[in-house]
Design an enzyme around this catalytic site. Structure first.
Site, PDB file in Angstrom:
ATOM      1  N   HIS A  15       0.826  -1.218   0.000  1.00  0.00           N
ATOM      2  CA  HIS A  15       0.000   0.000   0.000  1.00  0.00           C
ATOM      3  C   HIS A  15       0.859   1.265   0.000  1.00  0.00           C
ATOM      4  O   HIS A  15       0.473   2.287   0.560  1.00  0.00           O
ATOM      5  CB  HIS A  15      -0.960   0.002   1.191  1.00  0.00           C
ATOM      6  CG  HIS A  15      -1.958  -1.107   1.167  1.00  0.00           C
ATOM      7  ND1 HIS A  15      -3.144  -1.028   0.470  1.00  0.00           N
ATOM      8  CD2 HIS A  15      -1.941  -2.341   1.721  1.00  0.00           C
ATOM      9  CE1 HIS A  15      -3.820  -2.154   0.613  1.00  0.00           C
ATOM     10  NE2 HIS A  15      -3.096  -2.979   1.357  1.00  0.00           N
ATOM     11  N   ASN A  57     -10.323  -3.102   1.915  1.00  0.00           N
ATOM     12  CA  ASN A  57      -9.954  -3.168   0.499  1.00  0.00           C
ATOM     13  C   ASN A  57     -11.187  -2.944  -0.360  1.00  0.00           C
ATOM     14  O   ASN A  57     -12.312  -2.930   0.135  1.00  0.00           O
ATOM     15  CB  ASN A  57      -9.334  -4.533   0.152  1.00  0.00           C
ATOM     16  CG  ASN A  57      -7.928  -4.699   0.689  1.00  0.00           C
ATOM     17  OD1 ASN A  57      -7.220  -3.727   0.923  1.00  0.00           O
ATOM     18  ND2 ASN A  57      -7.521  -5.937   0.898  1.00  0.00           N
TER      19      ASN A  57
END
Length: 729
Positions: free
Chosen positions: A83, A156
């Site tokens: 990320h 997510n």
């Protein structure tokens, strides 16, 4: 002689010999050990309490699990291991319906509150310098600054994950990251190691189908769902516990890019998603998501044919409906990217009273891992950074450490103390109390029976896709496996696809060169579930707000048509972008009116907009017709299934640019025609464009029809008819 050798070799082998002392090679004869040399019998399961039919908690005493996660969390400094590429914004959470029947958490029960939030969106695999539009899972991390402390949901845009047990995090990320021998490819899964892992790790089957779907290439952060992935728990005032999953659904609908568009955007505008988010908020078109919960009473935990604690499984909405109780709105851009977007740090272990953990083994490992990785990135006092600091009072006996900000007055830094200073809070005072769960099981590296089934939901996902989405998954798999040079990898992956659907496996095999299976590995159960297909999520209300619409012009353009459409786009809160043959003034057909384009044809491309309009004007259209780039604009927009509008002389230009020998019908006079997402009106008058009030199906007038099609996002009928593939773009 020695000097001669050095002249020839340049001491070329000196460093190789030096490195050989530290070099190891992974072979089939080697056996897995810890860093302290002890051989290990398994690296697939964290040590946990487990029985044949029940999943219990993981044990912190597991040295292998802790070592693997510890080493993984500290692999990179200071960039996030995963990320790394992200963007974010501030906003507000508003609760519309109290969930006091299932939780006592005020953030989910007090409808008078407006809770400040920060959301960070991200890609998973790429470095900070990678592109926004690569095929990947997107992070959707939400920090609620509640009055009881910070609550983080590290979510997510896909509801499942590749692994069931956190001990496998290093393997799945190592396999997806650039290959170790040459550090390529960046920010993509189209390589041998990733797909080798997918085959050898069957529990990832469901997840890779989601990743290969259009969910992997969202049009915008604002147009994708968010899922908490893990199973949490809720505790109400009566002491009753429920299992819960958290869901966000965008009011703009769920939309994606097309693959060729995503590829080109990665080069032409690698910051496309972060710019899109910033632009929408800056223009006052605030992104909004409905916030929902899926809830299962504790007594019903084992009533399903899947384990509700398994992060590779969804909770099908026909069995466990989503209950929408609130709304997230993003309404303020950051003031400084580094201190707010980069330094914000999330932990799944950050919860507030009324919300708890389950025995989900992925969640329990994340609770350990996220806290550990923030120590590596930001230091022990990372929660004192302004972006991470709670809005409620913070008081404890933690002291010192690098970059400590807080100055605590007093003579004691321990409990208990003679002053009775800072005692623990009682449950009545809002103190967090753990649910008294009874645990029975054996200590073993194992999984319960339901965790061992890996294909039913992959089939469920495939069966629930629309024909267009199925075709896109086939194309995605064909692209990905075409980039795998090792025949072992793509041949075995074709066999894996036969575990899902025979037709899927045979089609992909034909494309990538694998041996096509003649029969399914297992029968397809044929079941479907609602709200897995993106087509199940149209906008809450049809709108073109924040949609980018390019207007192509050259000297001699029709000012009446231009002004009518430009004004209507602005009124509808869309973003009209004037694209000229140059960025200096463009003169209208009347010789006096002029406009200044936002960009010129070579500085901006069709992939950066949602739709295309070309006003008439004989001289303007002649110039555009002689520009290969302008012709490419039309063809590319057509190939990417975008709405195209044209009036006056531009109708013939669009018809010729598309070049499909009459398969696209166009206007011949004052008749408004729409054909496969191409809206044309040849003969125009000032009142030809129609008054825009709101988007309704079947509205009359050029502007209402043009806007109706833009709001639909794409003309998928164009793809179903195979027209997009007949145009070179």
């Amino acid at each position: 002689m020695e000097k001669a050798q050095q002249a020839i070799m340049g001491h070329g082998s000196d460093k190789i010999n030096d490195l050989a002392q530290e070099t190891k090679e992974m072979t089939s004869s080697a056996r897995l050990t810890t860093d302290y040399g002890v051989k290990q019998t398994s690296a697939d399961d964290w040590l946990k309490v487990v029985s044949q039919d029940k999943q219990g908690p993981m044990l912190l005493e597991d040295p292998l699990g802790r070592e693997r996660i510890h080493r993984f969390d500290h692999e990179r400094i200071p960039e996030r291991v995963v990320h790394a590429r992200g963007s974010g914004a501030f906003g507000t959470f508003t609760l519309f319906e109290s969930a006091e029947d299932v939780t006592c958490a005020p953030v989910l029960t007090d409808t008078s509150r407006k809770t400040p939030i920060f959301i960070r969106f991200s890609t998973v695999l790429g470095s900070r310098g990678s592109a926004d539009t690569v095929r990947d899972v997107r992070g959707f991390a939400v920090k609620f600054y509640t009055q009881e402390g910070n609550w983080d949901i590290v979510a997510n845009n896909i509801p499942v994950f590749f692994i069931q047990d956190a001990i496998k995090f290093p393997d799945v990320i190592h396999a997806g990251k650039p290959e170790p021998h040459n550090e390529v490819p960046q920010a993509q899964t189209a390589h041998n190691n990733f797909w080798d892992f997918q085959f050898n790790h069957t529990e990832a089957t469901h997840m890779f189908m989601w990743a290969m779907s259009d969910r992997g290439i969202p049009r915008s952060y604002r147009m994708m769902q968010g899922f908490g992935v893990n199973t949490f728990t809720l505790l109400n005032a009566k002491g009753e516990r429920h299992f819960v999953k958290f869901v966000w659904t965008p009011e703009l609908g769920v939309h994606s890019l097309v693959w060729d568009e995503a590829l080109k955007l990665a080069g032409e505008d690698p910051d496309f998603h972060r710019k899109d988010l910033w632009e929408a908020i800056e223009n006052g078109v605030y992104p909004k998501w409905k916030f929902g919960i899926q809830v299962i009473p504790e007594a019903d935990e084992h009533k399903f044919d899947f384990d509700i604690l398994d992060a590779t499984k969804i909770w099908p909405e026909d069995l466990i409906p989503v209950r929408y109780i609130g709304q997230l709105e993003l309404n303020r851009n950051p003031d400084e990217f580094f201190t707010q977007v980069e330094q914000i740090a999330f932990c799944t272990s950050h919860i507030v009273p009324g919300i708890g953990f389950s025995n989900d083994p992925l969640l329990q490992g994340r609770n350990f891992s996220y806290f550990d990785t923030q120590l590596s990135r930001l230091g022990v006092n990372w929660q004192e950074l302004p972006i991470n600091r709670p809005v409620c009072p913070v008081m404890n006996f933690n002291r010192d450490g690098a970059m400590r900000h807080t100055i605590t007055k007093g003579t004691v830094n321990y409990w208990p103390n003679r002053f009775e200073a800072c005692p623990p809070a009682s449950e009545a005072e809002g103190g967090y109390a753990e649910y008294a769960e009874k645990i029975i099981g054996i200590k073993a590296r194992a999984r319960s029976a339901k965790f061992k089934e890996h294909f039913n939901q992959a089939q469920l996902f495939w069966n629930s896709m629309s024909p267009i989405e199925k075709n896109h998954i086939i194309n995605a798999l064909s692209f990905e496996l075409d980039h795998c040079e090792d025949p072992v990898v793509y041949t075995r992956m074709v066999k894996r696809l036969a575990d899902i659907d025979l037709g899927l496996a045979q089609t992909v095999a034909n494309m990538v060169g694998g041996e096509a299976p003649t029969e399914a590995t297992r029968p397809n159960h044929g079941r479907k579930a609602p709200n897995l297909s993106m087509s199940d999520f149209p906008p809450a209300k049809p709108s073109i707000a924040s949609r980018r619409v390019a207007i192509l012009v050259a000297d001699g353009y029709d000012a009446v048509a231009f002004n009518a459409v430009y004004a209507a786009l602005t009124a509808a809160l869309a973003v009209p972008l004037i694209i000229g043959t140059r960025r200096n003034k463009i003169i209208a057909a009347d010789g006096t009116t002029h406009i200044t384009p936002h960009h010129h044809l070579e500085g901006f491309r069709s992939v950066m907009v949602d739709a295309l309009f070309i006003p008439g004007g004989e001289k303007s259209v002649k110039t555009l017709s002689q520009s290969g780039r302008a012709v490419h604009w039309v063809r590319e927009a057509f190939g990417h299934l975008k709405t195209i509008g044209a009036t006056g002389e531009a109708v013939a230009f669009v018809e010729k640019a598309v070049g499909l020998d009459g398969q696209i019908q166009v206007s011949s006079g004052d008749d408004l025609l729409e054909s496969f997402g191409v809206v044309t009106l040849r003969a125009t008058k000032p009142d030809s464009f129609g008054e825009f009030k709101e988007i309704v199906k079947g509205a009359a007038g050029f502007v209402p029809k043009f806007f109706e099609l833009i709001a639909a996002h794409r003309c998928f009928a164009r793809e179903e008819a195979g027209l997009h593939s007949q145009v070179a773009f």
